[in-house]
Design a protein around this motif. Structure first.
Motif: not given
Length: 97
Positions: A86-96
């Motif tokens: 979940i933390i990794d996914r949030w980081e991906e989404l914020e980079k997008e």
């Protein structure tokens, strides 16, 4: 799949995406969210917005939208592996953004 939803200045992930990311059944994620809401009570500073989506059969189903803080609270009850997803996914989404 990018299910990050932006409403005003807030961003959200859906309970369906959380289920996909963690490999949990959506009904289990929904149960976990309802348990959090029951334990926290209303006006608790966390955002759990109940909305509907249309499933593959064309039927309306419930899901929640959660902001980052609420996602992290939810994931705190999960295993280290699921929390990290979940933390990794949030980081991906914020980079997008």
């Amino acid at each position: 799949m990018n299910n990050l939803i932006k409403v005003g200045e807030k961003e959200y992930m859906t309970s369906k995406e959380i289920a996909e990311v963690t490999g949990k059944e959506h009904k289990i994620v929904m149960r976990d969210i309802r348990n959090l809401i029951d334990q926290l009570g209303k006006n608790n500073g966390y955002i759990f917005v109940l909305v509907e989506y249309t499933d593959l059969k064309g039927e309306k189903r419930p899901m929640y939208k959660l902001d980052k803080k609420s996602c992290l609270l939810l994931s705190s009850g999960y295993s280290v592996i699921l929390r990290s997803k979940i933390i990794d996914r949030w980081e991906e989404l914020e980079k997008e953004k």
